[in-house]
Write a protein that holds these residues in place. Structure first.
Motif, PDB file in Angstrom:
ATOM      1  N   CYS A  25       0.941  -1.220   0.031  1.00  0.00           N
ATOM      2  CA  CYS A  25      -0.061  -0.020  -0.133  1.00  0.00           C
ATOM      3  C   CYS A  25       0.770   1.367   0.004  1.00  0.00           C
ATOM      4  O   CYS A  25       0.356   2.332  -0.645  1.00  0.00           O
ATOM      5  CB  CYS A  25      -1.001  -0.013   1.216  1.00  0.00           C
ATOM      6  N   THR A  26       2.044   1.286   0.890  1.00  0.00           N
ATOM      7  CA  THR A  26       2.830   2.294   0.635  1.00  0.00           C
ATOM      8  C   THR A  26       3.824   2.404  -0.336  1.00  0.00           C
ATOM      9  O   THR A  26       4.380   3.758  -0.470  1.00  0.00           O
ATOM     10  CB  THR A  26       3.486   2.459   2.128  1.00  0.00           C
ATOM     11  N   LEU A  27       4.072   1.522  -1.028  1.00  0.00           N
ATOM     12  CA  LEU A  27       5.009   1.651  -2.114  1.00  0.00           C
ATOM     13  C   LEU A  27       4.677   2.776  -3.151  1.00  0.00           C
ATOM     14  O   LEU A  27       5.509   3.348  -3.576  1.00  0.00           O
ATOM     15  CB  LEU A  27       5.122   0.291  -2.715  1.00  0.00           C
ATOM     16  N   PRO A  28       3.480   2.678  -3.747  1.00  0.00           N
ATOM     17  CA  PRO A  28       3.102   3.788  -4.729  1.00  0.00           C
ATOM     18  C   PRO A  28       3.400   5.176  -4.158  1.00  0.00           C
ATOM     19  O   PRO A  28       3.998   6.189  -4.907  1.00  0.00           O
ATOM     20  CB  PRO A  28       1.639   3.812  -5.011  1.00  0.00           C
ATOM     21  N   PHE A  29       3.128   5.409  -2.788  1.00  0.00           N
ATOM     22  CA  PHE A  29       3.441   6.831  -2.255  1.00  0.00           C
ATOM     23  C   PHE A  29       4.858   7.017  -2.310  1.00  0.00           C
ATOM     24  O   PHE A  29       5.326   8.251  -2.497  1.00  0.00           O
ATOM     25  CB  PHE A  29       2.853   6.841  -0.640  1.00  0.00           C
ATOM     26  N   ILE A  32       6.125   8.010  -5.749  1.00  0.00           N
ATOM     27  CA  ILE A  32       5.642   9.270  -6.049  1.00  0.00           C
ATOM     28  C   ILE A  32       6.378  10.296  -5.412  1.00  0.00           C
ATOM     29  O   ILE A  32       7.042  11.342  -5.987  1.00  0.00           O
ATOM     30  CB  ILE A  32       4.106   9.532  -5.838  1.00  0.00           C
ATOM     31  N   LEU A  33       6.689  10.152  -4.175  1.00  0.00           N
ATOM     32  CA  LEU A  33       7.707  11.192  -3.447  1.00  0.00           C
ATOM     33  C   LEU A  33       8.945  11.256  -3.834  1.00  0.00           C
ATOM     34  O   LEU A  33       9.769  12.293  -4.243  1.00  0.00           O
ATOM     35  CB  LEU A  33       7.509  10.712  -1.914  1.00  0.00           C
ATOM     36  N   SER A  34       9.551  10.030  -4.045  1.00  0.00           N
ATOM     37  CA  SER A  34      10.910  10.056  -4.719  1.00  0.00           C
ATOM     38  C   SER A  34      11.342  10.580  -5.880  1.00  0.00           C
ATOM     39  O   SER A  34      12.042  11.276  -6.231  1.00  0.00           O
ATOM     40  CB  SER A  34      11.414   8.326  -4.468  1.00  0.00           C
ATOM     41  N   THR A 256       8.094  14.381 -14.143  1.00  0.00           N
ATOM     42  CA  THR A 256       8.413  15.200 -13.002  1.00  0.00           C
ATOM     43  C   THR A 256       7.280  15.864 -12.374  1.00  0.00           C
ATOM     44  O   THR A 256       7.176  16.283 -11.353  1.00  0.00           O
ATOM     45  CB  THR A 256       9.824  15.924 -13.169  1.00  0.00           C
ATOM     46  N   ILE A 257       6.780  16.601 -13.180  1.00  0.00           N
ATOM     47  CA  ILE A 257       5.656  17.781 -13.015  1.00  0.00           C
ATOM     48  C   ILE A 257       4.373  16.832 -12.425  1.00  0.00           C
ATOM     49  O   ILE A 257       3.725  17.184 -11.360  1.00  0.00           O
ATOM     50  CB  ILE A 257       5.245  18.289 -14.171  1.00  0.00           C
ATOM     51  N   LYS A 258       4.179  15.829 -13.045  1.00  0.00           N
ATOM     52  CA  LYS A 258       3.185  15.105 -12.648  1.00  0.00           C
ATOM     53  C   LYS A 258       3.116  14.730 -11.282  1.00  0.00           C
ATOM     54  O   LYS A 258       2.343  14.786 -10.088  1.00  0.00           O
ATOM     55  CB  LYS A 258       2.870  13.697 -13.401  1.00  0.00           C
ATOM     56  N   MET A 259       4.339  14.098 -10.573  1.00  0.00           N
ATOM     57  CA  MET A 259       4.606  13.586  -9.502  1.00  0.00           C
ATOM     58  C   MET A 259       4.725  14.951  -8.550  1.00  0.00           C
ATOM     59  O   MET A 259       4.238  14.686  -7.539  1.00  0.00           O
ATOM     60  CB  MET A 259       6.200  12.735  -9.378  1.00  0.00           C
ATOM     61  N   ALA A 260       5.115  15.789  -8.946  1.00  0.00           N
ATOM     62  CA  ALA A 260       5.084  17.002  -7.894  1.00  0.00           C
ATOM     63  C   ALA A 260       3.755  17.481  -7.590  1.00  0.00           C
ATOM     64  O   ALA A 260       3.404  17.953  -6.498  1.00  0.00           O
ATOM     65  CB  ALA A 260       6.006  18.223  -8.419  1.00  0.00           C
ATOM     66  N   VAL A 261       2.977  17.674  -8.646  1.00  0.00           N
ATOM     67  CA  VAL A 261       1.572  18.067  -8.450  1.00  0.00           C
ATOM     68  C   VAL A 261       0.895  17.122  -7.554  1.00  0.00           C
ATOM     69  O   VAL A 261      -0.045  17.430  -6.745  1.00  0.00           O
ATOM     70  CB  VAL A 261       0.883  18.377  -9.849  1.00  0.00           C
ATOM     71  N   ILE A 262       1.043  15.659  -7.711  1.00  0.00           N
ATOM     72  CA  ILE A 262       0.332  14.560  -7.073  1.00  0.00           C
ATOM     73  C   ILE A 262       0.722  14.780  -5.508  1.00  0.00           C
ATOM     74  O   ILE A 262      -0.023  14.788  -4.673  1.00  0.00           O
ATOM     75  CB  ILE A 262       1.017  13.384  -7.438  1.00  0.00           C
ATOM     76  N   VAL A 263       1.979  15.200  -5.333  1.00  0.00           N
ATOM     77  CA  VAL A 263       2.554  15.395  -3.914  1.00  0.00           C
ATOM     78  C   VAL A 263       1.845  16.359  -3.064  1.00  0.00           C
ATOM     79  O   VAL A 263       1.489  16.351  -2.076  1.00  0.00           O
ATOM     80  CB  VAL A 263       4.048  15.240  -3.656  1.00  0.00           C
TER      81      VAL A 263
END
Length: 291
Positions: A25-29, A32-34, A256-263
Motif C-alpha cells: 500500500c505504501t510503495l506507490p506513495f 511518487i515522493l521519490s 516530474t511535473i506529474k509527481m510534484a503536483v500529486i504530492v
C-alpha cells in the motif's frame, strides 16, 4: 499464560502478512515522493525510483512558478473547509429530528433516504438542476448538490438515538428549546461522530474533481484535482511559467511535473488526517451500531 508454539506461529504469520500488505500500500506513495524529488535526468534514465541518487526540487520550482497551483489549492481548501462545515450543519439539522422516536413520518423519510442511496436521478438531471439554479461556474456547485450524504446521515441519526433520553428531558424541564438542545447539549456530546463525518466530508471534497469538470468552465475556479487530471491524463506539462526563470531554462519533463503536483495535492490532507484519526474509529462505531 504463555502462548503455544502454534499460537506464536499464527501471530508471526499475521505480522508478516500485514507487513507485506502495508508495504504494497505504501510503495506507490514512496515512488511518487521519490520521483518528485529526483533530478529529471535520473528519472528519465531509471524510470522506477524508490531511493533517488540525485535530489532535485526542479519539479516543485516549476509548478509553483505561477499562481495556478496555489490558486487551485486555495479553491480546494475553501471548498473543503466551507463544504465540510455546511455538510455537518445540515446533516445534524436533519439527523436530530429523525432521531426523535415520536416524530410523525420519520420512518417514511428514512426509507426515502435509504432509497436515495440505491437510486439517483442521474448526471443529466443533476446538471440541469445546477444550471437552472444558477450555480454553473460557481464554487457552490461543488458543495450544494452533495449537501447531505445519506450514509453519514444514518450514522449521525443512530448516534443521536444512543444518547440518554434523560439529557433532553432535563433540558426541556429547564425551558430549553429544540435548537438549544441540539446546539448546547447534543452537538457538544457528539465530538467523536462529528470528527469522523468531518473526515469523510473533507476527504470527499478534497478528492472530488468530477463535479468541477461538469459544472466549472472557468479555469481559475478549478480545484487542484482537476489540474492534476489535466496533467496526468492529458500529459500537459505546461502548467508553469518558463519566462520567470533565467534565459535558456528548459522545463522539467512531464513525469516530474506529474509527481510534484500529486504530492502537493495529497500533502495537505495527510497533514490534517492525524488530528482527526483518533476520533475516526470511535465515532464510526458509535454511530453505526444502535443499541
Amino acid at each position: 499464560m504463555d502462548k503455544s508454539i502454534m499460537g506464536r506461529v499464527i501471530d508471526w504469520t499475521n505480522y508478516v502478512l500485514l507487513g507485506l500488505i502495508a508495504a504494497v500500500c505504501t510503495l506507490p506513495f514512496i515512488y511518487i515522493l521519490s520521483a518528485s524529488l529526483t533530478a529529471p535526468e535520473e528519472l528519465l534514465k531509471r524510470g522506477f525510483i524508490l531511493i533517488p541518487h540525485s535530489f532535485s526540487l526542479e519539479g516543485y520550482r516549476y509548478v509553483l512558478s505561477t499562481n495556478t497551483i496555489v490558486n487551485s489549492l486555495g479553491v480546494t481548501a475553501l471548498v473543503t473547509v466551507v463544504g465540510t462545515l455546511v455538510n455537518l450543519l445540515f446533516t445534524a439539522l436533519m439527523a436530530y429530528p429523525l432521531a426523535q422516536r415520536d416524530l410523525f413520518g420519520s420512518r417514511l423519510i428514512m426509507k426515502m433516504v435509504v432509497f436515495s442511496m440505491l437510486f439517483g436521478g442521474g448526471m443529466i438531471p443533476t446538471y440541469l438542476i445546477v444550471r437552472w439554479t444558477g450555480l454553473l461556474d460557481h464554487v457552490g456547485a461543488l458543495i450544494i448538490p452533495g449537501l447531505i450524504s445519506a450514509f453519514n446521515l444514518i450514522i449521525m441519526r443512530n448516534f443521536f438515538q444512543n444518547l440518554p433520553d434523560g439529557l433532553e428531558e432535563a433540558a426541556r424541564i429547564d425551558g430549553c428549546s429544540d435548537p438549544g438542545i441540539l446546539f448546547r447539549i447534543v452537538i457538544p456530546l457528539s465530538a467523536p461522530v462529528l470528527a469522523s463525518l468531518a473526515l469523510f466530508y473533507a476527504v470527499g471534497h478534497w478528492n472530488s474533481y468530477f463535479s468541477a469538470v461538469l459544472y466549472i468552465n472557468d479555469s481559475s475556479l478549478w480545484p487542484i484535482q482537476v489540474w492534476l487530471r489535466q496533467i496526468v491524463i492529458l500529459s500537459q506539462g505546461g502548467i508553469g511559467d518558463s519566462t520567470s526563470f533565467e534565459t535558456g531554462y528548459v522545463a522539467p519533463p512531464a513525469e516530474t511535473i506529474k509527481m510534484a503536483v500529486i504530492v502537493l495535492s495529497v500533502l495537505p490532507i495527510l497533514v490534517v488526517y492525524p488530528f482527526l484519526q483518533k476520533h475516526f474509529a470511535k465515532g464510526a462505531l458509535l454511530g453505526s451500531v444502535k443499541g
